[in-house]
Design an enzyme around this catalytic site. Structure first.
Site, PDB file in Angstrom:
ATOM      1  N   TYR A 294      -3.358  -5.046  -5.962  1.00  9.01           N
ATOM      2  CA  TYR A 294      -4.655  -4.609  -6.445  1.00  9.01           C
ATOM      3  C   TYR A 294      -4.650  -4.266  -7.931  1.00  9.01           C
ATOM      4  CZ  TYR A 294      -6.049  -4.242  -1.553  1.00  9.01           C
ATOM      5  OH  TYR A 294      -6.333  -4.533  -0.251  1.00  9.01           O
ATOM      6  N   LEU A 354      -1.568 -11.378   1.141  1.00 13.18           N
ATOM      7  CA  LEU A 354      -2.229 -10.775   2.296  1.00 13.18           C
ATOM      8  C   LEU A 354      -3.475  -9.989   1.915  1.00 13.18           C
ATOM      9  CD1 LEU A 354      -1.350 -10.957   5.282  1.00 13.18           C
ATOM     10  CD2 LEU A 354      -0.570  -8.603   5.092  1.00 13.18           C
ATOM     11  N   GLU A 355      -3.478  -9.405   0.705  1.00 18.63           N
ATOM     12  CA  GLU A 355      -4.637  -8.634   0.253  1.00 18.63           C
ATOM     13  C   GLU A 355      -4.729  -8.688  -1.274  1.00 18.63           C
ATOM     14  OE1 GLU A 355      -4.670  -4.588   1.615  1.00 18.63           O
ATOM     15  OE2 GLU A 355      -4.035  -5.125   3.644  1.00 18.63           O
ATOM     16  N   ASN A 356      -5.946  -8.846  -1.783  1.00 16.32           N
ATOM     17  CA  ASN A 356      -6.248  -8.721  -3.199  1.00 16.32           C
ATOM     18  C   ASN A 356      -7.756  -8.574  -3.313  1.00 16.32           C
ATOM     19  OD1 ASN A 356      -6.789 -10.858  -5.948  1.00 16.32           O
ATOM     20  ND2 ASN A 356      -5.822  -8.861  -6.150  1.00 16.32           N
TER      21      ASN A 356
END
Length: 451
Positions: A294, A354-356
């Protein structure tokens, strides 16, 4: 238009059951630590019990994922839907049926599932019975849960993630396990039990479904030294060792590095590490890395202060050279590229993002959400990811956080990440501007990032 990604690159997004699923009292589900979690600072906090009520809206939600064009979608299976108390004699047929329906809907739209098996939602009964992950009985119960779902859904799930961001355990043991570690020894005990469970899960996936892939997950930030003072550079290196490289060495190399054990020097390892444990950790061979990103951060020598339990404090140092979100998260697309190349060079495994994503107080006006800020954030990060691939980083695909608005870990619905807006009162779904933009990105395989 710019250049596209490699032909087999996969595009999609992510959610987690504890933040998205809701339905805490439906389908025979048991209580998890997420269902009873208290978060301070939110006056109207209703808890994670309701969340976005994906349990009721799953067909509508997945139909939207089909319209946007997802090729891959990550969600988590709630342990308490399968074993309401964590260690029940039999698995819940209702729970298995629910996830069977989820997979069937995804298959209808040709969306490949990525399944996380633990995302901060330990069965409450195991916390009350054993202090949860402090006790090896919890490892046994988790292993049985993993065996159950991998057997039941064999051939339908290609990518399995045993734990979500398990490397953050030393930052917040209470949120992740329900138990607040009281000493350095307790922190290590929790980490060791996580590591044994992770290794067991990778073996189960490979044995039960040889065609499936399994990968450990590291949530991290790109860390810069606050200045070029060697003391700040050393502090930066130390932070990366503790939060990034040490867990990476465990998940991806199967061993405890000397610098990690040195961090816990003085505790009685013999009471925690049993005969055969190190061999079990070594046996957990992953097929890929799953990484979340992030922001970047800056670390100085004075920032590595440890609290009573010797858990490191979270570090969110404002960087004057980049913009910040309302919550003080540095927006740094280059940090994403640096992070990807750093882990690629160190571990030489394919990477699944997996997440951003970007959290923001989205506002709905005239049944629309104009989230240009999110489009700008994602476009800049995808462009840097494209550069990393061109430099040789082996990327499986890219999953944003999150597919649909869900309950942020500490800000509830105030902090939103999704392509689809969820009305907090009515739960009505509304496509944001970023929905249509991401659809175009997927259609062009990342070649067209224009707004």
């Amino acid at each position: 238009m710019g250049t596209a990604f490699k032909r087999n690159f996969l595009w999609g997004s992510s959610t987690n059951a504890q933040q998205f699923e809701g339905g805490w009292d439906k389908g025979g589900k048991g209580l998890s630590i997420a269902d009873v979690r208290k978060i301070s600072g939110i006056s109207d906090f209703p808890g994670f019990k309701k969340a976005s009520d994906h349990y009721t809206h799953y067909q509508e939600d997945i139909a939207l994922y089909g319209k946007i064009g997802f090729q891959i979608y990550r969600f988590s299976m709630a342990w308490t839907r399968i074993f309401p108390n964590g260690d029940d004699p039999e698995a819940s047929k209702e729970g298995l049926t629910f996830y069977d329906r989820i997979l069937s809907e995804l298959e209808k739209y040709k969306i490949k599932p990525v399944v996380t098996l633990y995302a901060y939602d330990l069965p409450l009964a195991l916390l009350e019975k054993y202090n949860g992950w402090m006790n090896r009985e919890c490892i046994k119960a988790y292993t049985r849960f993993v065996e159950t779902v991998v057997h039941y859904f064999k051939g339908r799930v290609k990518y399995w993630i045993p734990f979500n961001e398990q490397n953050f355990l030393s930052l917040d043991s209470e949120y992740m396990t329900g138990y607040r570690a009281k000493s350095r020894e307790e922190v290590f005990r929790l980490e060791h039990h996580f590591n044994l469970a992770y290794a067991a899960a990778t073996k189960i996936v490979h044995q039960v479904d040889p065609e499936a892939k399994v990968g450990g997950n590291i949530g991290n930030i790109c860390v810069y030294p606050k200045t070029c003072n060697p003391k700040d550079v050393e502090a930066c290196d130390e932070f990366m060792k503790r939060i990034g490289y040490a867990p990476g060495d465990v998940y991806f190399r199967g061993k405890y590095p000397a610098y990690l054990l040195k961090q816990y020097e003085g505790i009685n390892f013999d009471q925690i590490i049993h005969d055969g444990d190190l061999e079990q950790i070594k046996s957990g061979e992953p097929d890929f890395m799953s990484l979340t990103y992030y922001m970047s951060s800056a670390v100085g020598a004075e920032d590595l202060i440890e609290n009573d339990s010797q858990q490191m404090n979270g570090i969110k140092i404002t960087n004057p050279f980049v913009k910040q979100t309302e919550w003080g998260w540095n927006i740094d697309p280059y940090g994403f590229k640096h992070y990807l190349e750093d882990f690629h060079h160190r571990y030489q495994l394919p990477i699944l993002i997996l997440e951003n994503g970007l959290g923001h107080r989205d506002k709905i006006e005239d049944d629309a959400v104009h989230d240009d800020y999110r489009i700008q954030y994602l476009a800049a990060h995808i462009e840097r990811m494209k550069e990393a691939e061109a430099d040789g980083v082996d990327l499986i695909g890219y999953l944003t956080w999150s597919a649909t608005d869900l309950y942020s870990t500490r800000e509830g619905f105030e902090k939103r990440y999704g392509f689809v807006y969820v009305d907090k009162a009515t739960l009505k779904r509304t496509k944001k501007d970023s929905f249509y933009w991401y659809k175009k990105v997927i259609e062009t395989n990342g070649a067209d990032l224009s707004n």
